[in-house]
Scaffold this motif. Structure first.
Motif, short mmCIF file in Angstrom:
data_model
loop_
_atom_site.label_atom_id
_atom_site.label_comp_id
_atom_site.label_asym_id
_atom_site.label_seq_id
_atom_site.Cartn_x
_atom_site.Cartn_y
_atom_site.Cartn_z
N UNK A 145 0.32 -0.78 -0.38
CA UNK A 145 -0.16 0.27 0.32
C UNK A 145 1.40 1.53 -0.29
N UNK A 146 0.73 2.08 -0.67
CA UNK A 146 0.80 3.58 -0.67
C UNK A 146 1.18 3.95 1.09
N UNK A 147 2.52 4.87 0.46
CA UNK A 147 3.18 5.26 2.10
C UNK A 147 2.13 6.84 2.18
N UNK A 148 2.42 6.89 3.91
CA UNK A 148 1.27 8.37 3.96
C UNK A 148 2.29 9.27 5.03
N UNK A 149 3.59 9.09 5.76
CA UNK A 149 4.30 9.40 5.91
C UNK A 149 5.38 9.28 5.52
N UNK A 150 6.42 10.99 5.81
CA UNK A 150 7.78 10.74 5.58
C UNK A 150 8.31 11.92 6.41
N UNK A 151 8.26 11.65 7.64
CA UNK A 151 8.77 12.37 9.10
C UNK A 151 8.97 13.90 8.67
N UNK A 152 7.52 14.20 8.07
CA UNK A 152 6.92 15.62 8.46
C UNK A 152 7.45 16.80 9.14
N UNK A 153 7.17 16.21 10.31
CA UNK A 153 8.39 17.05 11.64
C UNK A 153 9.18 17.77 11.64
#
Length: 405
Positions: free
Chosen positions: A260-268
């Motif tokens: 499944x597609x990723x949803x987060x990439x360390x946005x902080x």
């Protein structure tokens, strides 16, 4: 959903059966198992979804001819499903304004309505564009009903769903899926619920665990730094919790052979607000960019109109309240300022002078900017004026009660 024993019972009991079944029966089996589980939570609305799936599956291909009447099929389908979404998610807001409409109000919002609405719209548009040619009803049912991602995403694309599935059991996939689930559980319960909510928040806010109502009730007596601390931790907790749910959903899907597609990439860790929105809830952002931003910019030739339409849509997707509208306007303004600054830098050659070494300076400023938006989202149940009061407090000002009351 993941906090119920039925979720884990279904997961561990169906994975083995799924892989022992012949390939042609797997999608149908997983769709049926997902439907049974979701129907046990909300039987009527989930069963009604079957009708929507059948309509979109069988009617959409007829819009691919060049005849003028058939070109209206997809817009009609999209308006119909958006009307369904509006009735359950946004109509209750109107009922609050017009009590005479109370008899029309539905008491229950269908489970996962925002997610499956966006997935159905995606399917209809991409079929007409020729990007989806798969005509397997069982795979389409599996795509819509897939229970690990049904209520909290990610908002998977059907073409990605089909292209990133495995037809045979892979040990590596089992290891990856199980590891991702454990990772998500640690984030959710250890980092989120224990460290941030129970240990860190009382230390930041003066010894007590605050709720949004506590924040609002004691807003004038709280110090500015305490409000900043509370909202920063609210932002952190929201990220940890949501990304943990995504981890578990992605990991559980991986056990069935779906990547499944990723949803987060360390946005902080984003160094600017533009980069933040490339890292946060990436499947929602990708959907809105594809179906709201690009059509708007093509129609208006204005990136600013596209940005505001994008974030107002995103705000309304979260909830039809003045708080979420303000939240959308807040982020749209931030992104618009960032776009303008980027144009100024390029026109004057400053981007070559400043270089990449300065980007890390932007990390705390980006974090602070996003924290400010939680003045609106964390108080979404208390009205837009309350959100403005909390935001003003971040700047050191105390606003009075709503002047309209």
């Amino acid at each position: 959903m993941i906090q119920t024993s039925n979720f884990w019972l279904l997961l561990f009991s169906t994975v083995l059966i799924y892989w022992f079944l012949p390939l042609k029966f797997r999608a149908g089996f997983l769709a049926l198992a997902s439907y049974a589980y979701l129907a046990s939570i909300e039987p009527v609305a989930v069963t009604v979804l079957i009708a929507w799936i059948l309509v979109f599956f069988y009617v959409t291909p007829h819009a691919m001819t060049e005849k003028q009447p058939t070109r209206l099929i997809v817009p009609a389908l999209i308006l119909a499903i958006l009307g369904y979404l509006f009735y359950y998610k946004y109509f209750p807001i109107l009922v609050g304004l017009f009590p005479t409409l109370e008899f029309l109000k539905s008491p229950i919002v269908p489970l996962g309505i925002s997610y499956f609405t966006f997935k159905l719209i995606h399917y209809a548009v991409e079929v007409v564009r020729g990007n989806i040619t798969d005509r397997s009803l069982s795979r389409f049912f599996c795509y819509i009903f897939l229970y690990p991602i049904f209520t909290a995403g990610p908002i998977e694309r059907f073409d990605h769903f089909l292209a990133n599935r495995e037809d045979s059991w892979q040990r590596q996939s089992m290891v990856e899926g199980a590891t991702r689930i454990v990772y998500g559980l640690i984030k959710l319960f250890v980092i989120g619920k224990l460290f941030i909510a129970q240990l860190l928040q009382p230390w930041v806010t003066g010894g007590s665990v605050l709720t949004p109502l506590d924040l609002i009730s004691h807003l004038t007596s709280l110090q500015t730094h305490e409000v900043w601390g509370y909202l920063a931790l609210t932002f952190l907790y929201a990220y940890i919790e949501f990304s943990a749910y995504s981890d578990i959903a992605i990991g559980a899907s991986r056990l069935y052979g779906f990547r499944i597609m990723e949803n987060f990439n360390f946005p902080i860790l984003a160094s600017n607000i533009g980069e933040f929105w490339k890292r946060w809830h990436m499947t929602l952002v990708g959907w809105i960019q594809r179906y709201i931003y690009l059509p708007t910019i093509g129609l208006t030739r204005s990136p600013y109109a596209a940005v505001y339409s994008t974030f107002l849509t995103m705000g309304l997707w979260h909830g039809a309240t003045s708080n979420w509208i303000l939240w959308g306007a807040y982020h749209a303004t931030g992104v618009s300022i960032f776009l303008t600054w980027g144009r100024i830098k390029r026109s004057r050659g400053w981007h070559t002078v400043l270089g990449n070494s300065w980007k890390y300076v932007g990390v705390p400023f980006t974090f602070a900017f996003v924290t400010g938006s939680y003045a609106f989202s964390a108080t979404s149940g208390y009205g837009g004026w309350t959100g403005l009061r909390v935001f003003a407090k971040l700047l050191g000002y105390n606003l009075g009660l709503n002047p309209l009351h």
